[in-house]
Design a protein around this motif. Structure first.
Motif, PDB file in Angstrom:
ATOM      1  N   GLY B  35       0.710  -1.226  -0.037  1.00  0.00           N
ATOM      2  CA  GLY B  35      -0.043  -0.003   0.169  1.00  0.00           C
ATOM      3  C   GLY B  35       0.860   1.474   0.049  1.00  0.00           C
ATOM      4  N   GLU B  36       1.975   0.955  -0.136  1.00  0.00           N
ATOM      5  CA  GLU B  36       3.001   2.228   0.164  1.00  0.00           C
ATOM      6  C   GLU B  36       3.915   2.404  -1.044  1.00  0.00           C
ATOM      7  OE1 GLU B  36       4.345   3.126   4.842  1.00  0.00           O
ATOM      8  OE2 GLU B  36       5.877   2.366   3.118  1.00  0.00           O
ATOM      9  N   LEU B  37       4.066   3.595  -1.867  1.00  0.00           N
ATOM     10  CA  LEU B  37       4.928   4.073  -2.724  1.00  0.00           C
ATOM     11  C   LEU B  37       6.331   4.679  -2.005  1.00  0.00           C
ATOM     12  CD1 LEU B  37       4.378   5.465  -6.283  1.00  0.00           C
ATOM     13  CD2 LEU B  37       6.307   6.343  -4.975  1.00  0.00           C
ATOM     14  N   THR B  38       7.264   3.852  -2.244  1.00  0.00           N
ATOM     15  CA  THR B  38       8.837   4.450  -1.735  1.00  0.00           C
ATOM     16  C   THR B  38       9.509   4.945  -2.765  1.00  0.00           C
ATOM     17  OG1 THR B  38       8.406   2.754   0.029  1.00  0.00           O
ATOM     18  CG2 THR B  38      10.778   3.815  -0.123  1.00  0.00           C
ATOM     19  N   LEU B  39      10.260   6.092  -2.664  1.00  0.00           N
ATOM     20  CA  LEU B  39      11.213   6.321  -3.561  1.00  0.00           C
ATOM     21  C   LEU B  39      12.585   6.293  -3.002  1.00  0.00           C
ATOM     22  CD1 LEU B  39      10.184   9.988  -4.940  1.00  0.00           C
ATOM     23  CD2 LEU B  39       9.923   7.721  -5.928  1.00  0.00           C
ATOM     24  N   LEU B  40      13.459   5.787  -3.561  1.00  0.00           N
ATOM     25  CA  LEU B  40      14.763   5.458  -3.379  1.00  0.00           C
ATOM     26  C   LEU B  40      15.793   6.632  -3.976  1.00  0.00           C
ATOM     27  CD1 LEU B  40      16.993   3.705  -1.718  1.00  0.00           C
ATOM     28  CD2 LEU B  40      17.001   2.321  -3.635  1.00  0.00           C
ATOM     29  N   MET B  41      16.251   7.510  -3.179  1.00  0.00           N
ATOM     30  CA  MET B  41      16.853   8.671  -4.394  1.00  0.00           C
ATOM     31  C   MET B  41      18.482   8.550  -3.699  1.00  0.00           C
ATOM     32  SD  MET B  41      14.100  11.573  -4.090  1.00  0.00           S
ATOM     33  CE  MET B  41      14.573  12.339  -5.656  1.00  0.00           C
ATOM     34  N   GLY B  42      19.327   9.039  -4.353  1.00  0.00           N
ATOM     35  CA  GLY B  42      20.738   9.209  -4.137  1.00  0.00           C
ATOM     36  C   GLY B  42      21.569   9.440  -5.361  1.00  0.00           C
ATOM     37  N   PRO B  43      22.835  10.122  -5.219  1.00  0.00           N
ATOM     38  CA  PRO B  43      23.602  10.320  -6.489  1.00  0.00           C
ATOM     39  C   PRO B  43      24.077   9.211  -7.039  1.00  0.00           C
ATOM     40  CG  PRO B  43      24.710  10.783  -4.275  1.00  0.00           C
ATOM     41  CD  PRO B  43      23.335  10.314  -3.877  1.00  0.00           C
ATOM     42  N   SER B  44      24.269   9.398  -8.286  1.00  0.00           N
ATOM     43  CA  SER B  44      24.971   8.338  -8.950  1.00  0.00           C
ATOM     44  C   SER B  44      25.940   7.540  -8.500  1.00  0.00           C
ATOM     45  CB  SER B  44      25.223   8.835 -10.570  1.00  0.00           C
ATOM     46  OG  SER B  44      25.744   7.900 -11.456  1.00  0.00           O
ATOM     47  N   GLY B  45      25.954   6.074  -8.491  1.00  0.00           N
ATOM     48  CA  GLY B  45      26.905   5.451  -7.921  1.00  0.00           C
ATOM     49  C   GLY B  45      26.829   5.204  -6.455  1.00  0.00           C
ATOM     50  N   ILE B 218      19.943   7.533  -0.204  1.00  0.00           N
ATOM     51  CA  ILE B 218      21.001   6.592  -0.063  1.00  0.00           C
ATOM     52  C   ILE B 218      22.478   7.136  -0.605  1.00  0.00           C
ATOM     53  CG2 ILE B 218      20.612   5.276  -2.497  1.00  0.00           C
ATOM     54  CD1 ILE B 218      21.811   2.672  -1.038  1.00  0.00           C
ATOM     55  N   GLU B 219      23.402   6.971   0.132  1.00  0.00           N
ATOM     56  CA  GLU B 219      24.596   7.751  -0.164  1.00  0.00           C
ATOM     57  C   GLU B 219      25.813   6.893   0.114  1.00  0.00           C
ATOM     58  OE1 GLU B 219      25.398  11.652   1.129  1.00  0.00           O
ATOM     59  OE2 GLU B 219      23.450  12.406   0.663  1.00  0.00           O
ATOM     60  N   ASP B 220      26.555   6.596  -1.014  1.00  0.00           N
ATOM     61  CA  ASP B 220      27.901   5.794  -0.806  1.00  0.00           C
ATOM     62  C   ASP B 220      27.603   4.259  -0.247  1.00  0.00           C
ATOM     63  OD1 ASP B 220      30.613   5.400  -0.976  1.00  0.00           O
ATOM     64  OD2 ASP B 220      31.086   6.286   1.231  1.00  0.00           O
ATOM     65  N   GLY B 221      26.490   3.919  -0.573  1.00  0.00           N
ATOM     66  CA  GLY B 221      26.025   2.229  -0.060  1.00  0.00           C
ATOM     67  C   GLY B 221      25.534   2.402   1.541  1.00  0.00           C
ATOM     68  N   ARG B 222      25.122   3.572   1.976  1.00  0.00           N
ATOM     69  CA  ARG B 222      24.388   3.425   3.195  1.00  0.00           C
ATOM     70  C   ARG B 222      23.050   4.425   3.129  1.00  0.00           C
ATOM     71  NH1 ARG B 222      29.587   4.244   5.033  1.00  0.00           N
ATOM     72  NH2 ARG B 222      30.592   2.434   6.131  1.00  0.00           N
ATOM     73  N   ILE B 223      21.846   4.155   3.817  1.00  0.00           N
ATOM     74  CA  ILE B 223      21.013   4.835   4.182  1.00  0.00           C
ATOM     75  C   ILE B 223      21.163   6.024   4.911  1.00  0.00           C
ATOM     76  CG2 ILE B 223      18.586   4.871   4.674  1.00  0.00           C
ATOM     77  CD1 ILE B 223      18.150   2.171   3.604  1.00  0.00           C
ATOM     78  N   VAL B 224      21.086   7.158   4.425  1.00  0.00           N
ATOM     79  CA  VAL B 224      21.488   8.366   5.299  1.00  0.00           C
ATOM     80  C   VAL B 224      20.174   9.178   5.934  1.00  0.00           C
ATOM     81  CG1 VAL B 224      23.690   8.538   4.342  1.00  0.00           C
ATOM     82  CG2 VAL B 224      21.628   9.877   3.196  1.00  0.00           C
ATOM     83  N   ARG B 225      19.078   8.900   5.220  1.00  0.00           N
ATOM     84  CA  ARG B 225      17.917   9.657   5.613  1.00  0.00           C
ATOM     85  C   ARG B 225      16.603   8.884   5.219  1.00  0.00           C
ATOM     86  NH1 ARG B 225      16.495  14.513   3.485  1.00  0.00           N
ATOM     87  NH2 ARG B 225      18.392  14.336   2.139  1.00  0.00           N
ATOM     88  N   GLU B 226      15.647   8.789   5.966  1.00  0.00           N
ATOM     89  CA  GLU B 226      14.145   8.665   5.610  1.00  0.00           C
ATOM     90  C   GLU B 226      13.238   9.471   6.046  1.00  0.00           C
ATOM     91  OE1 GLU B 226      14.314   3.800   6.651  1.00  0.00           O
ATOM     92  OE2 GLU B 226      12.168   4.569   6.158  1.00  0.00           O
ATOM     93  N   GLU B 227      12.498   9.767   4.954  1.00  0.00           N
ATOM     94  CA  GLU B 227      11.422  10.850   5.371  1.00  0.00           C
ATOM     95  C   GLU B 227      10.102  10.255   4.975  1.00  0.00           C
ATOM     96  OE1 GLU B 227      11.412  14.239   3.052  1.00  0.00           O
ATOM     97  OE2 GLU B 227      13.348  13.509   2.159  1.00  0.00           O
ATOM     98  N   CYS B 228       9.174  10.413   5.970  1.00  0.00           N
ATOM     99  CA  CYS B 228       7.581  10.072   5.612  1.00  0.00           C
ATOM    100  C   CYS B 228       7.095  11.228   5.050  1.00  0.00           C
ATOM    101  CB  CYS B 228       6.805   9.360   6.832  1.00  0.00           C
ATOM    102  SG  CYS B 228       7.256   7.862   7.138  1.00  0.00           S
ATOM    103  N   ARG B 229       6.241  11.089   4.010  1.00  0.00           N
ATOM    104  CA  ARG B 229       5.411  12.120   3.378  1.00  0.00           C
ATOM    105  C   ARG B 229       3.963  11.723   3.504  1.00  0.00           C
ATOM    106  NH1 ARG B 229       8.786  15.642   0.305  1.00  0.00           N
ATOM    107  NH2 ARG B 229       7.084  16.216  -0.869  1.00  0.00           N
ATOM    108  N   GLY B 230       3.263  12.829   3.330  1.00  0.00           N
ATOM    109  CA  GLY B 230       1.915  12.578   3.401  1.00  0.00           C
ATOM    110  C   GLY B 230       0.963  12.175   2.531  1.00  0.00           C
ATOM    111  N   ALA B 231       1.807  11.913   1.213  1.00  0.00           N
ATOM    112  CA  ALA B 231       1.061  11.595  -0.079  1.00  0.00           C
ATOM    113  C   ALA B 231      -0.073  11.010  -0.131  1.00  0.00           C
ATOM    114  CB  ALA B 231       2.143  11.147  -1.005  1.00  0.00           C
ATOM    115  N   LYS B 232       0.052   9.865   0.659  1.00  0.00           N
ATOM    116  CA  LYS B 232      -1.221   9.116   0.549  1.00  0.00           C
ATOM    117  C   LYS B 232      -2.218   9.386   1.431  1.00  0.00           C
ATOM    118  CE  LYS B 232       0.334   6.417   4.549  1.00  0.00           C
ATOM    119  NZ  LYS B 232       1.079   5.309   5.129  1.00  0.00           N
ATOM    120  N   LEU B 233      -2.128  10.275   2.020  1.00  0.00           N
ATOM    121  CA  LEU B 233      -3.266  11.104   2.875  1.00  0.00           C
ATOM    122  C   LEU B 233      -4.146  11.954   2.096  1.00  0.00           C
ATOM    123  CD1 LEU B 233      -1.359  11.977   6.255  1.00  0.00           C
ATOM    124  CD2 LEU B 233      -2.513   9.954   5.819  1.00  0.00           C
TER     125      LEU B 233
END
Ligand SMILES: Nc1ncnc2c1ncn2[C@@H]1O[C@H](COP(=O)(O)OP(=O)(O)O)[C@@H](O)[C@H]1O
Ligand SMILES: [Mg+2]
Lengths: 377, 234
Positions: B35-45, B218-233
């Motif tokens: 039920g959730e759409l997750t975006l995975l963002m981060g620089p190239s590589g 994600i940066e350099d092979g590690r998750i650095v931050r996660e944020e919840c957004r209210g899009a589904k609301l």
């Protein structure tokens, strides 16, 4: 239509040029194998023509006779020993031998003389198209085949020539009695055959035994062998087999034909393997995609094997049409190419095995495929 | 209501070998919920594609565990992984990877075919999936006759036709213009929210942010931050 088949079919026809090259490769290869095996069968059949057309239940021949053309001689006294055996109705002598045919122009050509007792009808010319068999009992009369007119320097009935300085006259003409040695056959009465080939009057090459009705063939054969020394007694089937084995294997002709066929198979396999491999390589991303969306290896193999089978069926069909044409073109020659139903089935299975065998290189290639490449391409 | 469908725990992945060896992932833990759409963002590589490959059972991690709908991928061989993919995961790729020689309907049906679904209902399902992505009229079209946006929608239909719990997409809009990108994202968001699937999308396009329930950086092979957004609301 199953999707595996659709995918295989479209992959195959996607690159027309490669597809055509593949089919040509298969066709060449299978036609080559067909010709070699057809020659083998044709040769095997031609070398036994005379045995096929002799009316004998058993053949008596000198010990060690290799084939019908083997000129070793029997003593005619054996004929009476044979006739003394219970169940033997007739023992018809046959004389064969090579001789020179001298045309009126003075030129000569070798011929193969076949003489038998004409009243008994042991080994007579068949497919007579001119003259009557009975005419062969008239003095100097011989039968020759129409296809050898040029070779013999004659034009038809009534033509004359000399064999061993004795005059012969063509009284009977046949059609289609051809010799695989390309030496023309000349049929005549046995006494004149002896005179023309230098066989002494007390000798013969074979005795054709005919049995009385309801006789035990095996028992007669045992009795013949114990009554007569230094001879062999063969059924027509055994003699055919012996002649065939001699001409096909002792002479190396059979081995050469098989080597040719093997070469065809190798060439075909390499061509199909090469094109299937490069086709698979070209569609590698598609196979990786299939793998990524979860297809099993078997599914991917099915696509490749299906392509191989399509190649096989299309290639074989064309090769079969060409083979049939060759059969018709060679039917009237000294070495007709013969394709039996068994050979046809064997060739089809060979094509299928060849094509699927060639799929192996392609299959090994997709086995190593890494589905993750779909992200980078 | 959200529930975990895909769990990665302390996943590490080394790529290459010898001097060229790269630690592409260095202990990533991530859970995807239905039920959730997750975006995975981060620089190239940064390891986005590597993480997606591992979550999608195309690669196995060097260390850590992945559980797909309760099945661990530890010790699975390539055939086991293929089975997990075809039972639980749908993929969407940046370059579509449609089969150029098959019609749109056949491209979609292929995903059912590899699952062994060959009955007449497979055709009906393929048509339904194409209708779901707004292409009911393109059933017979070949990929070469479709625009990029249409091709990607066919690819989405292929990803969902087998009814997977998880849909993974690697830069699905990167090859599309803004308008087509938005259309594709709307469909993917609908797949998450209306059909209760877990959808993970790799991107570095900030224009996709409004569609996300959650964004993982994600940066350099590690998750650095996660944020919840209210899009589904909304
Ligand atoms: N097959 C490979 N062999 C070696 N290194 C690789 C391989 N694939 C990717 N990498 C490296 O792993 C890191 C992560 O790559 P990737 O997951 O593709 O990043 P992203 O998708 O975020 O751009 C990068 O440094 C990349 O150079
Ligand atoms: Mg990437």
């Amino acid at each position: 239509m199953p999707l595996v088949f659709t995918l295989a079919f479209r992959n195959l026809f996607h690159d027309r040029l490669r597809f055509i090259a593949t089919v040509i490769g298969i066709v060449f290869s299978i036609v080559l194998v067909t010709v070699q095996m057809g020659l083998y069968l044709g040769f095997g059949r031609t070398v036994t023509t005379m045995i096929d057309h002799a009316s004998a239940d058993l053949w008596i021949m000198p010990q060690g006779t290799k084939c019908f053309e083997d000129p070793s001689l029997l003593d005619m006294r054996e004929r009476y020993r044979a006739l003394a055996v219970n169940g033997v109705a007739e023992a018809i002598p046959v004389v064969i031998g090579f001789a020179d045919w001298r045309m009126p122009s003075g030129a000569t050509t070798p011929v193969f003389v076949i003489g038998s007792d004409l009243r008994a009808g042991g080994l007579q010319p068949w497919n007579v198209v001119e003259g009557q068999i009975e005419a062969l009992s008239t003095p100097r009369a011989v039968a020759v085949d129409r296809s050898y007119f040029d070779r013999l320097g004659i034009s038809g009935i009534g033509a004359t020539a000399e064999i061993r300085q004795q005059l012969v006259r063509v009284a009977v003409v046949t059609n289609g009695i051809r010799s695989f040695t390309t030496t023309p056959f000349v049929f005549m009465d046995i006494d004149r055959a002896r005179a023309h080939t230098g066989v002494p009057s007390g000798k013969a090459t074979f005795l054709l035994v005919r049995l009385s009705p309801n006789t035990d063939k095996a028992a007669v054969r045992r009795q013949l062998l114990s009554n007569i020394s230094d001879v062999e007694v063969l059924t027509p089937a055994e003699f055919r087999e012996r002649s065939r084995t001699f001409w096909l294997f002792s002479t190396g002709a059979g081995a050469a034909l098989f080597a040719g066929a093997l070469l065809g198979v190798i060439v075909g396999t390499v061509i199909v393997a090469q094109t299937l491999y490069s086709s698979t390589k070209e569609h590698l991303t598609e196979f990786a995609t299939l793998r990524a969306i979860g297809s099993s290896r078997r599914y991917i193999y099915a696509v490749i094997v299906c392509q191989a089978l399509l190649n096989a069926i299309i290639g074989f069909s064309i090769a079969a049409i060409i083979g049939e044409t060759i059969v018709q073109l060679t039917a009237a020659t000294a070495l007709p190419i013969v394709i039996t139903q068994g050979l046809m089935i064997g060739l089809f299975l060979l094509t299928v095995v060849m094509c699927i065998g060639s799929a192996m290189a392609a299959i090994v290639q997709v086995t190593r495929i890494d589905p993750a490449i779909v992200f980078s391409r | 209501m959200t529930y975990p469908l895909l769990e990665a725990v302390k996943v590490a992945k080394d790529l290459g070998s010898g001097a060229a060896k790269v630690a592409a992932l260095k202990g990533v833990s991530l859970t995807l919920n239905g039920g959730e759409l997750t975006l995975l963002m981060g620089p190239s590589g940064s390891g986005k594609t590597t993480l997606l490959s591992i979550l999608g059972c195309m690669l196995t991690p060097t260390a850590g565990t992945v559980r797909v709908c309760g099945h661990s991928t530890t010790g699975a061989d390539p055939e086991d992984l293929a089975l997990l993919r075809r039972e639980h995961i749908g993929f969407v790729f940046q370059s579509f990877h449609l089969f150029p020689t098959l019609s749109a309907a056949d491209n979609v049906r292929l995903a059912l075919d590899v699952r062994g679904e060959r009955s007449g209902s497979a055709k009906a399902k393929s048509r339904e999936a194409l209708a779901r992505v707004g292409l009911p009229h393109k059933i017979k079209a070949f990929p070469g006759e479709l625009s990029g946006g249409e091709q990607q929608r066919v690819a989405i239909a292929r990803a969902i036709v087998g009814n997977p719990s998880i849909v993974l997409a690697d830069e699905p809009t990167a090859a599309l213009d803004g308008e087509n990108g938005q259309a594709v994202m709307k469909i993917l968001a609908g797949i998450a929210r209306e059909q209760g699937r877990a959808v993970l999308i790799v991107t570095h396009d900030p224009r996709l942010l409004p569609f996300a329930d959650r964004v993982v950086h994600i940066e350099d092979g590690r998750i650095v931050r996660e944020e919840c957004r209210g899009a589904k609301l909304q």
